[in-house]
Write a protein that holds these residues in place. Structure first.
Motif, PDB file in Angstrom:
ATOM      1  N   GLN A   1       0.835  -1.190   0.000  1.00 47.90           N
ATOM      2  CA  GLN A   1       0.000   0.000   0.000  1.00 47.90           C
ATOM      3  C   GLN A   1       0.873   1.243   0.000  1.00 47.90           C
ATOM      4  N   LEU A   2       0.624   2.127  -0.962  1.00 50.13           N
ATOM      5  CA  LEU A   2       1.289   3.423  -1.043  1.00 50.13           C
ATOM      6  C   LEU A   2       0.236   4.495  -0.855  1.00 50.13           C
ATOM      7  N   ASN A   3       0.687   5.711  -0.641  1.00 47.73           N
ATOM      8  CA  ASN A   3      -0.251   6.824  -0.508  1.00 47.73           C
ATOM      9  C   ASN A   3       0.207   8.005  -1.355  1.00 47.73           C
TER      10      ASN A   3
ATOM     11  N   ILE B   1      -1.604  -2.571  -4.220  1.00 49.92           N
ATOM     12  CA  ILE B   1      -0.971  -3.372  -5.273  1.00 49.92           C
ATOM     13  C   ILE B   1      -0.786  -4.799  -4.773  1.00 49.92           C
ATOM     14  N   ASP B   2      -1.416  -5.749  -5.460  1.00 49.24           N
ATOM     15  CA  ASP B   2      -1.265  -7.159  -5.086  1.00 49.24           C
ATOM     16  C   ASP B   2      -1.941  -8.019  -6.144  1.00 49.24           C
TER      17      ASP B   2
ATOM     18  N   ILE C   1      -6.813   0.709  -7.093  1.00 49.74           N
ATOM     19  CA  ILE C   1      -6.742  -0.701  -6.700  1.00 49.74           C
ATOM     20  C   ILE C   1      -6.176  -1.490  -7.870  1.00 49.74           C
ATOM     21  N   ILE C   2      -4.956  -1.999  -7.705  1.00 49.88           N
ATOM     22  CA  ILE C   2      -4.212  -2.636  -8.790  1.00 49.88           C
ATOM     23  C   ILE C   2      -4.098  -4.133  -8.516  1.00 49.88           C
ATOM     24  N   ASP C   3      -4.850  -4.917  -9.272  1.00 54.68           N
ATOM     25  CA  ASP C   3      -4.772  -6.382  -9.206  1.00 54.68           C
ATOM     26  C   ASP C   3      -3.852  -6.830 -10.332  1.00 54.68           C
TER      27      ASP C   3
ATOM     28  N   GLN D   1       5.007 -12.681 -11.495  1.00 59.62           N
ATOM     29  CA  GLN D   1       4.213 -11.824 -10.624  1.00 59.62           C
ATOM     30  C   GLN D   1       5.060 -11.000  -9.653  1.00 59.62           C
ATOM     31  N   ALA D   2       6.076 -11.609  -9.067  1.00 60.46           N
ATOM     32  CA  ALA D   2       6.893 -10.883  -8.094  1.00 60.46           C
ATOM     33  C   ALA D   2       7.577  -9.685  -8.751  1.00 60.46           C
TER      34      ALA D   2
END
Length: 355
Positions: free
Chosen positions: A3-5, A17-18, A162-164, A210-211
């Protein structure tokens, strides 16, 4: 989950991001503070991921607007059609829009949110690499005009991004490459170590590990959040994010929106800007070579269209929104990791580079 802000005072918001965030309802639903939800998406994303979004919002009052896919639909006509539908369903300020798609959907939805009833909340759920690393963050919203890209728009920040990263698994190779142009841009303008990391990890990135994808997206979002927090409305530092875009937007407009993807045009624009820099002895030949080689490694174009020369570029660049006092402003790299904004580019040099 990373999580960033984006720190903008009372307009601050988080970036999540996940992998598989579309399967975690609480992440999105915690930002839905209105009675109604309208999802704006396109036909391709709806087929691929629409069922997940509908499941995510189950039990809420939800309307979905599905648009055709393509840059040519980032237009005033699409803007009007979405506004008309919002009026038909009596959407009000108790409605949250969800931009569910790539940069076209995100930019269009944000502009609708900025204008409808003088502003309603919206959330970005980007599904392409380009939108995840760039266009979904920072509050730039717009539609295109035949005479210029992104000429009609507003600065309007989302409630959340929201980044999937799993949505990238279905992304076509060409679209993925287009996103990598914006990724490489961050290394050129801001972070030499990140550029070197991209050179070292290009095979894993092309395999969509993914990583690695999560590392790339996180770093790009960190850089953009830092820049936007310092310069929300592009009065100074944020202009560096336009590397390759003055040339690139001209390519998109001349070739017809959608024929060259945005990232493809930006890639060619980055090389043109780098060639200008090398001619002025601002950028070394070795750095120009590294920039070109990394773009080529991701199958991106590194030259202008064969049928487009100096006059065509100038016709469009004179209408660019970065023009000030009738002088075209360019972002020019001075080394890998740094760049400047300048209007001190001689016409003769542009003719030489764009010949």
């Amino acid at each position: 989950m990373n999580q960033l802000n984006v720190e903008l005072g009372e307009r601050s918001y988080p970036i999540y991001i996940d992998a598989n965030l579309l399967r975690q309802p609480n992440v999105l639903r915690q930002h839905l503070n209105t009675a109604k939800v309208v999802v704006i998406t396109n036909q391709v994303v709806d087929v691929l991921h629409g069922a997940l979004m509908r499941e995510l919002l189950e039990g809420l009052q939800v309307e979905t607007i599905v648009l055709p896919d393509g840059e040519q639909y980032k237009s005033l006509q699409s803007f009007e059609s979405v506004i008309s539908r919002l009026l038909e369903i009596q959407a009000a300020r108790d409605t949250t829009l969800i931009a569910f798609g790539g940069g076209v959907i995100g930019d269009l939805t944000g502009f609708v949110a900025a204008c409808y009833q003088r502003g309603i909340p919206f959330i970005q759920v980007p599904t392409t690499l380009l939108s995840q690393v760039d266009s979904s963050v920072g509050g730039k919203t717009a539609v295109n005009h035949p005479l210029g890209k992104n000429m009609i728009g507003a600065f309007y920040q989302p409630q959340a991004v929201i980044i999937d990263t799993m949505t990238l698994c279905s992304l076509p190779k060409r679209e993925f490459a287009a996103g990598m142009a914006e990724v490489i841009k961050y290394g050129v303008i801001y972070d030499a170590a990140f550029f070197s990391w991209l050179e070292d990890n290009q095979e894993g990135l092309k395999a969509k590990q993914q990583a690695l994808l999560q590392q790339v997206i996180s770093r790009c979002c960190e850089i953009k959040a830092e820049i936007v927090a310092k310069d929300e409305r592009e009065s100074g530092l944020r202009a560096l994010l336009n590397l390759g875009h003055t040339f690139g937007h001209a390519i998109e407009a001349e070739q017809g929106y959608g024929n060259w993807l945005h990232g493809e045009a930006v890639a060619a624009g980055i090389v043109l800007a780098s060639e200008v820099a090398q001619h002025k002895n601002w950028l070394s030949a070795s750095d120009l070579c590294r920039i070109r080689e990394l773009l080529v490694a991701f199958d991106l174009p590194v030259s202008a269209p064969d049928d487009m020369g100096y006059e065509a570029f100038m016709r469009h660049m004179r209408h660019d929104k970065k023009v000030q006092a009738n002088r075209i402003r360019f972002v020019i790299p001075t080394s890998i990791g740094s760049a400047v904004v300048t209007d001190d580019i001689e016409d003769g040099l542009l003719q030489q580079v764009l010949a």
